[in-house]
Write a protein that holds these residues in place. Structure first.
Motif, PDB file in Angstrom:
ATOM      1  N   ALA A   1      69.852  20.930  11.351  1.00 32.42           N
ATOM      2  CA  ALA A   1      68.586  20.211  11.400  1.00 32.42           C
ATOM      3  C   ALA A   1      68.672  18.996  12.318  1.00 32.42           C
ATOM      4  N   VAL A   2      69.785  18.261  12.242  1.00 34.13           N
ATOM      5  CA  VAL A   2      69.949  17.075  13.078  1.00 34.13           C
ATOM      6  C   VAL A   2      69.999  17.465  14.553  1.00 34.13           C
ATOM      7  N   ASN A   3      70.784  18.484  14.888  1.00 29.29           N
ATOM      8  CA  ASN A   3      70.889  18.907  16.283  1.00 29.29           C
ATOM      9  C   ASN A   3      69.588  19.505  16.795  1.00 29.29           C
ATOM     10  N   LEU A   4      68.894  20.245  15.942  1.00 26.85           N
ATOM     11  CA  LEU A   4      67.612  20.817  16.348  1.00 26.85           C
ATOM     12  C   LEU A   4      66.616  19.712  16.687  1.00 26.85           C
ATOM     13  N   ARG A   5      66.566  18.699  15.841  1.00 30.22           N
ATOM     14  CA  ARG A   5      65.655  17.584  16.096  1.00 30.22           C
ATOM     15  C   ARG A   5      66.019  16.866  17.389  1.00 30.22           C
ATOM     16  N   PHE A   6      67.316  16.671  17.623  1.00 31.56           N
ATOM     17  CA  PHE A   6      67.751  15.973  18.834  1.00 31.56           C
ATOM     18  C   PHE A   6      67.385  16.765  20.092  1.00 31.56           C
ATOM     19  N   LEU A   7      67.626  18.061  20.072  1.00 34.08           N
ATOM     20  CA  LEU A   7      67.338  18.881  21.244  1.00 34.08           C
ATOM     21  C   LEU A   7      65.841  18.913  21.548  1.00 34.08           C
ATOM     22  N   THR A   8      65.014  18.975  20.508  1.00 30.98           N
ATOM     23  CA  THR A   8      63.567  18.954  20.757  1.00 30.98           C
ATOM     24  C   THR A   8      63.140  17.596  21.286  1.00 30.98           C
ATOM     25  N   ARG A   9      63.786  16.526  20.831  1.00 35.43           N
ATOM     26  CA  ARG A   9      63.490  15.192  21.366  1.00 35.43           C
ATOM     27  C   ARG A   9      63.885  15.090  22.843  1.00 35.43           C
ATOM     28  N   CYS A  10      64.877  15.880  23.239  1.00 38.87           N
ATOM     29  CA  CYS A  10      65.313  15.874  24.640  1.00 38.87           C
ATOM     30  C   CYS A  10      64.435  16.760  25.523  1.00 38.87           C
ATOM     31  N   GLY A  11      63.414  17.380  24.962  1.00 40.93           N
ATOM     32  CA  GLY A  11      62.461  18.139  25.761  1.00 40.93           C
ATOM     33  C   GLY A  11      62.561  19.643  25.645  1.00 40.93           C
ATOM     34  N   LEU A  12      63.518  20.165  24.878  1.00 35.92           N
ATOM     35  CA  LEU A  12      63.614  21.610  24.704  1.00 35.92           C
ATOM     36  C   LEU A  12      62.590  22.069  23.657  1.00 35.92           C
TER      37      LEU A  12
END
Length: 312
Positions: free
Chosen positions: A110-121
């Protein structure tokens, strides 16, 4: 571009402050609950480590810190765009803490998914990247087990399997994938497509596989260093093999961070390797202190800070 009506800015800021305060309190409550529940384990492990070789323990601590860097490297290799390196490492540190709150890797995911979406993915692309990283991690662990098993003949006895049986198993796996319903089949195809895309860029492939191999090897190195710190006359290769096999078996019964399942499996594996029962338990306690309990409070604090700064 629309603007907010007059007087709405303050309520929005107040709600955001309340949200951040609630998140901080929730983090503190989780830390207090986990510490209270497992305090005897923490206290016993601390007492044993206090009389252990501090040089080996320092090496184990360095290896523990390096695991987060390797996790970040593997995650970077699984995505096409460049991620902010510092934040990526901080996210892996926070994700490791979250992983000890939710079962089966859901916290870290969940943490990595949120981070990647914040990075534009996109959400789909982010989920696929996590799948690629997880698949590479599983393969890397299997490669290390095979290499160590060949270096320690007689320690690990795989079941006898003919070429025909292996071929039938492969055909069965392919058949299962083909017969999957639409969404799961598309998810598997997306992961396979991203795997091909990763290997089209050598630097990305090197980051993915190098980070995945180093991540598993460093966790095994932490156990080896703790064994050496406690003065156990065990072969480092056998200890590393025992850890890798135990951690792979613990995945079959998912718990938050493998707590309970990995501890029992690792203690049994070390005992079979030749460690006395009590000392094997001390090794597990030392490993857990270094990789879970000591980083847990700062990891959850970093998680709250990243959420506050909208990195997550």
């Amino acid at each position: 571009m629309t603007s907010l009506p007059p007087g709405t800015t303050a309520p929005l800021l107040n709600r955001r402050v309340l949200l951040h305060t609630a998140l901080t309190l929730a983090v503190l409550a989780v830390v207090a609950g986990l510490a209270r529940r497992h305090w005897p384990v923490i206290e016993t492990g601390t007492d044993r480590l206090a009389v252990a070789d501090h040089g080996w323990l320092s090496l184990a601590a360095v290896a523990t810190g390096a695991t987060w860097v390797c996790s970040a490297l593997a995650q970077q290799g699984a995505v096409p765009r460049r991620l902010p390196a510092g934040r990526l490492v901080a996210v892996q540190f926070a994700a490791s803490a979250a992983n000890h709150v939710l079962p089966a890797g859901l916290g870290a995911g969940a943490v990595n998914l949120r981070f990647l979406t914040r990075c534009g993915l996109t959400v789909a692309r982010s989920a696929t990247a996590l799948g690629v990283k997880a698949a590479a991690g599983a393969v890397a662990r299997a490669v290390l087990i095979a290499a160590l098993a060949s270096a320690c003949p007689g320690v690990l006895r795989p079941p006898d399997a003919s070429v025909t049986a292996v071929a039938l198993a492969g055909v069965g796996a392919v058949t299962v994938v083909v017969l999957l319903p639409g969404p799961p089949r598309r998810a598997v195809r997306a992961v396979l497509a991203d795997v091909r895309a990763v290997h089209a860029v050598p630097a990305r492939a090197a980051a993915l596989w190098g980070g995945s191999l180093a991540f598993a090897a460093l966790h095994a190195a932490v156990v080896v260093a703790v064994v050496q710190a406690l003065g156990l006359p065990l072969s480092p290769a056998r200890v590393a093999l025992a850890y890798l096999v135990a951690s792979s078996a613990a995945v079959l019964l998912p718990t938050p961070g493998g707590i309970g399942t990995l501890d029992a499996a690792l203690a049994v594996a070390l005992t079979l390797t030749g460690a006395p029962g009590g000392t094997a338990a001390s090794v597990v306690l030392g490993y857990r202190l270094l990789t879970v309990w000591l980083p847990l409070v700062p990891g959850l604090a970093v998680l709250a800070l990243l959420a506050r700064r909208r990195v997550l």
